[in-house]
Enzyme design. Structure first.
Site, mmCIF file in Angstrom:
data_model
loop_
_atom_site.group_PDB
_atom_site.id
_atom_site.type_symbol
_atom_site.label_atom_id
_atom_site.label_comp_id
_atom_site.label_asym_id
_atom_site.label_seq_id
_atom_site.Cartn_x
_atom_site.Cartn_y
_atom_site.Cartn_z
ATOM 1 N N THR A 14 35.966 -28.567 -35.854
ATOM 2 C CA THR A 14 34.902 -27.758 -35.149
ATOM 3 C C THR A 14 36.001 -27.029 -34.082
ATOM 4 O O THR A 14 35.574 -25.697 -33.808
ATOM 5 C CB THR A 14 34.195 -28.708 -33.919
ATOM 6 O OG1 THR A 14 33.514 -29.484 -34.856
ATOM 7 C CG2 THR A 14 33.334 -27.796 -33.015
ATOM 8 N N VAL A 15 36.954 -27.581 -33.326
ATOM 9 C CA VAL A 15 37.395 -26.788 -32.234
ATOM 10 C C VAL A 15 38.466 -25.939 -33.190
ATOM 11 O O VAL A 15 38.792 -24.658 -32.673
ATOM 12 C CB VAL A 15 38.407 -27.744 -31.242
ATOM 13 C CG1 VAL A 15 39.101 -26.949 -30.356
ATOM 14 C CG2 VAL A 15 37.311 -28.592 -30.707
ATOM 15 N N GLY A 135 36.017 -29.430 -21.298
ATOM 16 C CA GLY A 135 35.980 -28.345 -22.044
ATOM 17 C C GLY A 135 36.383 -26.830 -21.626
ATOM 18 O O GLY A 135 37.501 -26.763 -21.268
ATOM 19 N N ILE A 137 35.848 -25.586 -18.744
ATOM 20 C CA ILE A 137 36.041 -25.520 -17.409
ATOM 21 C C ILE A 137 37.715 -25.457 -17.073
ATOM 22 O O ILE A 137 38.270 -26.543 -17.455
ATOM 23 C CB ILE A 137 35.438 -26.707 -16.417
ATOM 24 C CG1 ILE A 137 33.947 -26.549 -16.758
ATOM 25 C CG2 ILE A 137 35.665 -26.186 -15.070
ATOM 26 C CD1 ILE A 137 33.269 -27.650 -15.751
ATOM 27 N N GLY A 188 28.069 -30.459 -32.604
ATOM 28 C CA GLY A 188 29.679 -30.534 -32.543
ATOM 29 C C GLY A 188 30.182 -30.801 -31.060
ATOM 30 O O GLY A 188 31.281 -30.764 -30.962
ATOM 31 N N LYS A 206 39.381 -38.612 -19.342
ATOM 32 C CA LYS A 206 39.543 -37.681 -18.787
ATOM 33 C C LYS A 206 39.778 -37.767 -17.291
ATOM 34 O O LYS A 206 40.553 -37.046 -16.767
ATOM 35 C CB LYS A 206 38.229 -36.792 -19.061
ATOM 36 C CG LYS A 206 38.043 -36.266 -20.671
ATOM 37 C CD LYS A 206 36.693 -35.425 -20.759
ATOM 38 C CE LYS A 206 36.442 -35.004 -22.184
ATOM 39 N NZ LYS A 206 35.323 -34.980 -22.505
ATOM 40 N N GLY A 303 31.766 -28.604 -27.181
ATOM 41 C CA GLY A 303 31.386 -27.578 -28.246
ATOM 42 C C GLY A 303 32.264 -26.541 -28.418
ATOM 43 O O GLY A 303 33.388 -26.473 -27.847
HETATM 44 N N1 HSE Z 1 33.155 -35.607 -27.047
HETATM 45 C C1 HSE Z 1 33.495 -34.725 -25.691
HETATM 46 C C2 HSE Z 1 32.217 -34.456 -24.921
HETATM 47 C C3 HSE Z 1 34.071 -33.420 -26.165
HETATM 48 O O1 HSE Z 1 31.027 -34.973 -25.132
HETATM 49 O O2 HSE Z 1 32.324 -34.353 -23.773
HETATM 50 C C4 HSE Z 1 35.247 -33.089 -26.129
HETATM 51 O O3 HSE Z 1 36.052 -33.630 -24.874
#
Ligand code: HSE
Length: 438
Positions: A14-15, A135, A137, A188, A206, A303
């Site tokens: 995806t990415v 993502g 940000i 995704g 994170k 996404g």
């Molecule tokens: N799976 C993660 C989320 C996306 O849903 O935030 C990528 O870090």
């Protein structure tokens, strides 16, 4: 025009596909920012024969990391595979062969960050990881560079897009948890193993990275207390709404002196506050710096294109040399990083309790008595008339009793709930969630 820089991409999921698309579709714009064209020379994937939605402009695609790591014309590589292995071995190989690496893999950094950053430093290379947290940000740059003058006092965030998407679908259109999760996967947003999203692991990894950027200390992610959204049900969302709240998976890190309180858990957030208005796959970070005051960041946290936006920005920064400077000067994840003293979450806040009790005289008095014994004052109580419920079900599962407390210590409420759950008037385990009113 300067000579193009040739880059490699590992992973065209995806990415990775989004990154190729962005580099191709916005080539002129990106060339202006990078001062030279950026060409995707080669990609390494697990299955080169698979049909793909994007073409690698250099046309070379293989399953052997050495095709990129040993190609001297390639200086920067975007490592866009998830999970720990083979991602870790690939990162080691790329750094050892002198490549600068850009990655979105927060699990890899949270688990092996100190070792990989040490290797990058030894090799005189850099690792850029804006896409690993929240993502699209630009929170890594914001905390690591733009707010560098501040001592950060606290961070509060919604860091998992999948969990937020599921909660929003459940509250807005009554989707079931399973339907909402399936849709998050189709869009995704979810990890290959979505249990990492819904059990709080992804948000905790994170938070460990953000806390290191903000506070300098490295806390192994597995030591951070975490609860996911996988234990929630739609009734909890309805009770929260009745009280004027939504439920969000909130990551918290607060510094006081040399101690850090950190936690990931679902919490009630007051409708109208920024976290409550963070919907769908959006992420949010609210932080307080001693000079800047409170700041709020909001944007898509999962996404294809939002994540690609962060990866491509890192590629540009690496090409122009900004990443190397930041990497050298900030000393991220260096052996000199102070070990954090993780304090218990000494929070004083309101708490929301849902307790299933047997429907008989005196039960409410017993429950409120236990809360009173622990010094907990009650702000409101909801118990709906169970007129719609089957008497046999009531006998089996009890009736829900929902209590909102006044501000009290989390430790007091945890002790009270443990005592409540030992009572023979209680069915199953009670739910206790923190309440954020601002
Ligand atoms: N799976 C993660 C989320 C996306 O849903 O935030 C990528 O870090």
């Amino acid at each position: 025009m300067n000579q193009p820089v040739r880059i490699g991409i590992v992973g065209l999921g995806t990415v990775g596909s989004g990154v190729v698309r962005l580099l191709v579709d916005s080539a002129d714009h990106i060339t202006r920012h990078a001062g030279r064209p950026i060409l995707v020379e080669k990609a390494v994937v697990f299955d080169p024969a698979k049909k793909r939605t994007v073409q690698v402009p250099g046309g070379k695609i293989s399953s052997d990391i050495h095709d990129i790591s040993r190609d001297e014309s390639i200086s920067v590589v975007a490592l866009l595979v998830g999970g720990l292995e083979p991602a870790r071995s690939m990162m080691v190989e790329l750094l050892e062969q002198g490549k600068d690496v850009v990655t979105a893999n927060k699990a890899l950094l949270a688990e092996h960050g100190p070792e990989l950053f040490a290797l990058a430093r030894k090799q005189g290379r850099s690792i850029a990881f804006e896409a690993a947290v929240a993502g699209g940000i630009p929170i890594v740059a914001a905390i690591g560079e733009c707010l560098a003058a501040n001592r950060i006092e606290s961070i509060r965030g919604i860091l998992n897009g999948t969990s937020n998407f599921i909660l929003t679908r459940m509250e807005e259109d009554g989707s079931s948890y399973a339907e909402a999760l399936k849709l998050a996967q189709a869009k995704g947003f979810a990890e290959a193993d979505p249990s990492m999203d819904v059990d709080g692991t992804d948000a905790t990894q994170k938070l460990a990275i953000l806390a290191h950027l903000a506070f300098g200390a490295w806390v192994p992610w597995a030591e951070i207390p975490r609860t996911g959204i996988d234990g929630l049900d739609i009734d909890l969302l309805h009770y929260a709404a009745e009280l004027g709240y939504r439920i969000r998976l909130v990551a918290l890190a607060t510094r006081s002196d040399d101690r850090l309180a950190m936690r990931v858990a679902p919490a009630l957030v007051k409708i109208g506050t920024p976290l409550a208005e963070t919907r769908g796959a959006y992420n949010a970070v609210s932080l307080v710096g001693d000079a800047v005051g409170r700041m709020f960041f909001h944007g898509l946290g999962a996404g294809q294109m939002p994540t690609a936006s962060a990866v491509v920005a890192d590629i540009i920064d690496t090409v122009v040399g900004r990443t190397a400077i930041t990497f050298r000067t900030t000393g991220l994840l260096s052996p000199d990083s102070p070990a954090a003293k993780l304090a218990g979450v000494a929070t004083h806040q309101r708490h929301f309790l849902r307790i299933h009790v047997s429907d008989r005289p005196g039960v409410l008095a017993r429950i409120t008595g236990i809360l009173g014994d622990h010094g907990i004052s009650i702000a409101s109580v909801i118990q709906h008339d169970p007129v719609q419920q089957d008497p046999a079900d009531i006998q089996q599962t009890g009736v829900p009793l929902v209590i909102m407390t006044h501000t009290c210590a989390a430790t007091a409420v945890e002790a009270a709930v443990a005592e409540i759950d030992r009572s023979d008037a209680v069915r199953g385990r009670s739910v206790c969630l923190g309440v954020l009113d601002d």
